[in-house]
Design a protein around this motif. Structure first.
Motif, PDB file in Angstrom:
ATOM      1  N   THR A 107      64.731  45.303 -17.038  1.00 11.90           N
ATOM      2  CA  THR A 107      64.590  44.353 -18.151  1.00 11.90           C
ATOM      3  C   THR A 107      63.714  43.158 -17.798  1.00 11.90           C
ATOM      4  O   THR A 107      63.513  42.286 -18.636  1.00 11.90           O
ATOM      5  CB  THR A 107      65.965  43.829 -18.613  1.00 11.90           C
ATOM      6  OG1 THR A 107      66.610  43.183 -17.519  1.00 11.90           O
ATOM      7  CG2 THR A 107      66.835  44.954 -19.156  1.00 11.90           C
ATOM      8  N   THR A 108      63.184  43.117 -16.568  1.00 12.16           N
ATOM      9  CA  THR A 108      62.356  41.984 -16.159  1.00 12.16           C
ATOM     10  C   THR A 108      61.108  42.468 -15.420  1.00 12.16           C
ATOM     11  O   THR A 108      61.086  43.582 -14.877  1.00 12.16           O
ATOM     12  CB  THR A 108      63.120  41.037 -15.214  1.00 12.16           C
ATOM     13  OG1 THR A 108      63.347  41.706 -13.965  1.00 12.16           O
ATOM     14  CG2 THR A 108      64.431  40.557 -15.817  1.00 12.16           C
ATOM     15  N   LEU A 109      60.101  41.614 -15.394  1.00 13.76           N
ATOM     16  CA  LEU A 109      58.883  41.940 -14.647  1.00 13.76           C
ATOM     17  C   LEU A 109      59.157  42.079 -13.152  1.00 13.76           C
ATOM     18  O   LEU A 109      58.541  42.908 -12.485  1.00 13.76           O
ATOM     19  CB  LEU A 109      57.812  40.878 -14.886  1.00 13.76           C
ATOM     20  CG  LEU A 109      57.059  40.974 -16.204  1.00 13.76           C
ATOM     21  CD1 LEU A 109      56.137  39.778 -16.385  1.00 13.76           C
ATOM     22  CD2 LEU A 109      56.263  42.265 -16.278  1.00 13.76           C
ATOM     23  N   VAL A 110      60.060  41.282 -12.630  1.00 11.95           N
ATOM     24  CA  VAL A 110      60.395  41.386 -11.200  1.00 11.95           C
ATOM     25  C   VAL A 110      60.953  42.780 -10.909  1.00 11.95           C
ATOM     26  O   VAL A 110      60.623  43.386  -9.882  1.00 11.95           O
ATOM     27  CB  VAL A 110      61.383  40.270 -10.789  1.00 11.95           C
ATOM     28  CG1 VAL A 110      61.921  40.507  -9.397  1.00 11.95           C
ATOM     29  CG2 VAL A 110      60.704  38.912 -10.871  1.00 11.95           C
ATOM     30  N   GLN A 111      61.763  43.304 -11.810  1.00 11.95           N
ATOM     31  CA  GLN A 111      62.287  44.660 -11.620  1.00 11.95           C
ATOM     32  C   GLN A 111      61.167  45.690 -11.730  1.00 11.95           C
ATOM     33  O   GLN A 111      61.142  46.659 -10.968  1.00 11.95           O
ATOM     34  CB  GLN A 111      63.385  44.950 -12.643  1.00 11.95           C
ATOM     35  CG  GLN A 111      64.651  44.173 -12.381  1.00 11.95           C
ATOM     36  CD  GLN A 111      65.666  44.353 -13.490  1.00 11.95           C
ATOM     37  OE1 GLN A 111      65.318  44.285 -14.669  1.00 11.95           O
ATOM     38  NE2 GLN A 111      66.916  44.573 -13.116  1.00 11.95           N
ATOM     39  N   VAL A 112      60.243  45.494 -12.664  1.00 13.13           N
ATOM     40  CA  VAL A 112      59.095  46.407 -12.789  1.00 13.13           C
ATOM     41  C   VAL A 112      58.305  46.429 -11.492  1.00 13.13           C
ATOM     42  O   VAL A 112      57.848  47.479 -11.042  1.00 13.13           O
ATOM     43  CB  VAL A 112      58.185  45.987 -13.975  1.00 13.13           C
ATOM     44  CG1 VAL A 112      56.870  46.760 -13.948  1.00 13.13           C
ATOM     45  CG2 VAL A 112      58.896  46.200 -15.297  1.00 13.13           C
ATOM     46  N   ALA A 113      58.159  45.265 -10.859  1.00 16.68           N
ATOM     47  CA  ALA A 113      57.403  45.167  -9.611  1.00 16.68           C
ATOM     48  C   ALA A 113      58.038  45.982  -8.484  1.00 16.68           C
ATOM     49  O   ALA A 113      57.374  46.304  -7.497  1.00 16.68           O
ATOM     50  CB  ALA A 113      57.256  43.707  -9.189  1.00 16.68           C
ATOM     51  N   GLY A 114      59.280  46.355  -8.634  1.00 16.91           N
ATOM     52  CA  GLY A 114      59.950  47.181  -7.635  1.00 16.91           C
ATOM     53  C   GLY A 114      59.615  48.657  -7.752  1.00 16.91           C
ATOM     54  O   GLY A 114      60.017  49.463  -6.915  1.00 16.91           O
ATOM     55  N   TYR A 115      58.888  49.024  -8.782  1.00 19.55           N
ATOM     56  CA  TYR A 115      58.524  50.419  -9.037  1.00 19.55           C
ATOM     57  C   TYR A 115      57.073  50.686  -8.684  1.00 19.55           C
ATOM     58  O   TYR A 115      56.230  49.809  -8.763  1.00 19.55           O
ATOM     59  CB  TYR A 115      58.720  50.759 -10.530  1.00 19.55           C
ATOM     60  CG  TYR A 115      60.146  50.983 -10.923  1.00 19.55           C
ATOM     61  CD1 TYR A 115      60.641  52.268 -11.079  1.00 19.55           C
ATOM     62  CD2 TYR A 115      61.002  49.924 -11.145  1.00 19.55           C
ATOM     63  CE1 TYR A 115      61.962  52.483 -11.445  1.00 19.55           C
ATOM     64  CE2 TYR A 115      62.316  50.119 -11.508  1.00 19.55           C
ATOM     65  CZ  TYR A 115      62.787  51.410 -11.660  1.00 19.55           C
ATOM     66  OH  TYR A 115      64.098  51.615 -12.012  1.00 19.55           O
TER      67      TYR A 115
END
Length: 73
Positions: free
Chosen positions: A30-38
């Protein structure tokens, strides 16, 4: 989950379309920081996330000085 039930935008993510939002919600993102983990290819493997959504996410990550997991120095 029907895409009709998915909000047009979630968290701090840019508008990427309901199918992509649905796929990210199912994955718990739900956040860009989480997207950055992919990695880019892992997002593309999610049903509903296509090249256009990933390109939009890449731009948003760059604006926030973030990058996909496999694209960081």
């Amino acid at each position: 989950m029907s895409t009709r039930d998915v909000p047009a935008q979630i968290g701090d993510l840019p508008p990427i379309g309901r199918p992509a939002n649905s796929a990210l919600l199912v994955a718990g993102v739900t956040t860009l920081v989480q997207v950055a983990g992919y990695r880019r290819r892992d997002l593309l493997a999610l049903h509903g996330v296509g090249p256009k959504a990933v390109a939009i996410l890449a731009s948003a990550l760059a604006e926030h000085h973030l990058a996909f997991a496999d694209e960081r120095p």
